[in-house]
Design a protein around this motif. Structure first.
Motif, PDB file in Angstrom:
ATOM      1  N   VAL A  53       0.831  -1.195   0.000  1.00 37.24           N
ATOM      2  CA  VAL A  53       0.000   0.000   0.000  1.00 37.24           C
ATOM      3  C   VAL A  53       0.875   1.259   0.000  1.00 37.24           C
ATOM      4  O   VAL A  53       1.918   1.310   0.649  1.00 37.24           O
ATOM      5  CB  VAL A  53      -0.913   0.011   1.240  1.00 37.24           C
ATOM      6  N   SER A  56      -2.319   4.721   1.755  1.00 39.49           N
ATOM      7  CA  SER A  56      -3.646   4.094   1.786  1.00 39.49           C
ATOM      8  C   SER A  56      -4.236   3.969   0.388  1.00 39.49           C
ATOM      9  O   SER A  56      -5.453   4.003   0.202  1.00 39.49           O
ATOM     10  CB  SER A  56      -4.612   4.901   2.682  1.00 39.49           C
ATOM     11  N   MET A  84       1.813  -3.225   4.630  1.00 35.18           N
ATOM     12  CA  MET A  84       1.887  -1.799   4.962  1.00 35.18           C
ATOM     13  C   MET A  84       2.851  -1.563   6.106  1.00 35.18           C
ATOM     14  O   MET A  84       3.131  -2.462   6.910  1.00 35.18           O
ATOM     15  CB  MET A  84       0.498  -1.290   5.345  1.00 35.18           C
ATOM     16  N   SER A  88      -3.525   1.152   6.911  1.00 32.55           N
ATOM     17  CA  SER A  88      -4.063   1.618   5.633  1.00 32.55           C
ATOM     18  C   SER A  88      -5.573   1.768   5.652  1.00 32.55           C
ATOM     19  O   SER A  88      -6.136   2.424   4.791  1.00 32.55           O
ATOM     20  CB  SER A  88      -3.688   0.634   4.520  1.00 32.55           C
ATOM     21  N   GLY A  91      -6.596  -1.225   2.720  1.00 31.27           N
ATOM     22  CA  GLY A  91      -5.597  -1.598   1.723  1.00 31.27           C
ATOM     23  C   GLY A  91      -6.071  -2.728   0.825  1.00 31.27           C
ATOM     24  O   GLY A  91      -5.969  -2.655  -0.399  1.00 31.27           O
ATOM     25  N   GLY A 167      -9.830   4.157   5.417  1.00 27.80           N
ATOM     26  CA  GLY A 167      -8.793   4.381   4.426  1.00 27.80           C
ATOM     27  C   GLY A 167      -8.811   5.789   3.893  1.00 27.80           C
ATOM     28  O   GLY A 167      -7.759   6.421   3.720  1.00 27.80           O
TER      29      GLY A 167
END
Length: 253
Positions: A53, A56, A84, A88, A91, A167
């Protein structure tokens, strides 16, 4: 079964390999830049997609990949793994929604915290030992996820409205333009560059090349940080002014 990954420093690749090693050792694994990827997608109805990611959001190169092969996703059963550095929100969900737009059936999602790959910024930096712990925790989470999947209870992390809102509010609304286009912000210190060509060889976008025995960047960087983390002279930067710490997944295994 097919495993597809987009990975800069190896986090998403490793997560996918570990996942399929537990779930289906016979599955084929391929990077999105593989020239044979279209054929692999056509030949497999069940796909596990792993990617890293950015803010995000989906990296620009991956967005283009999904759109380019839009006719191939219809009817595919796809499970999404999102790696990540911190959080996120959705994600797995944001990639899932893009694939669903082209007719894919999304079976679930999994979020994994992994070592930070942004090597020219101090934010999110952890010790080597802490990063090794993160990888071990991710492996345990994958183990648990595979057991759940085999029991018919697929994880749904990042999937759904609440995750979507998280996100958006987490980073995506504030940094939307970061992944909307490719960037031309790659900087190469010609005093440090030795012209080894590693960056040009490994860049998934073919955005780097050698000119007069020095690395040269174009304007199509997808911010995967692969080149910055493997440069032996720390001659390449993107967001920061100098390399703070380099690291690929092999460093933490």
């Amino acid at each position: 079964m097919l495993g597809i990954y987009f990975s800069g420093t190896g986090n998403s690749r490793y997560a996918l390999e570990f996942f399929l090693g537990k779930y289906d050792k016979m599955a084929k694994i391929s990077a999105i830049e593989n020239e044979n990827i279209a054929g692999y997608i056509k030949d497999n109805e069940e796909i596990v997609f792993s990617y890293s990611v950015q803010y995000s959001n989906i990296p620009k190169m991956l967005k283009d990949f999904i759109d380019e092969y839009q006719d191939l996703w219809r009817g595919k059963k796809i499970f999404v793994i999102a790696t990540m550095g911190l959080f996120s929100g959705d994600g797995a969900g944001i990639l899932a929604r893009r694939l669903h737009r082209y007719g894919a059936q999304i079976t679930g999602g999994l979020h994994l915290r992994m070592p930070d790959s942004i090597s020219d910024e101090k934010a999110l930096k952890r010790s080597v030992e802490k990063n090794k712990e993160l990888v071990k925790e991710a492996e345990k989470k994958i183990d648990n996820a595979v057991r759940r999947i085999k029991d018919g209870n697929l994880p749904q992390e990042g999937i759904g409205l609440l995750c979507h809102i998280a996100g958006l509010l987490g980073q995506r609304l504030y940094f939307y333009n970061k992944t909307k286009r490719y960037t031309n912000k790659i900087k190469i210190d010609t005093q440090k560059c030795i012209g080894c060509g590693k960056c040009a060889e490994l860049c998934p976008m073919k955005n780097l090349s050698l000119e007069y025995d020095l690395a040269k960047a174009q304007d199509r960087c997808t911010m995967c940080y692969r080149c910055i983390n493997i440069c032996p002279k720390q001659a390449i930067t993107l967001l920061g002014k100098k390399v703070v710490e380099q690291g690929t997944i092999e460093k933490y295994l």
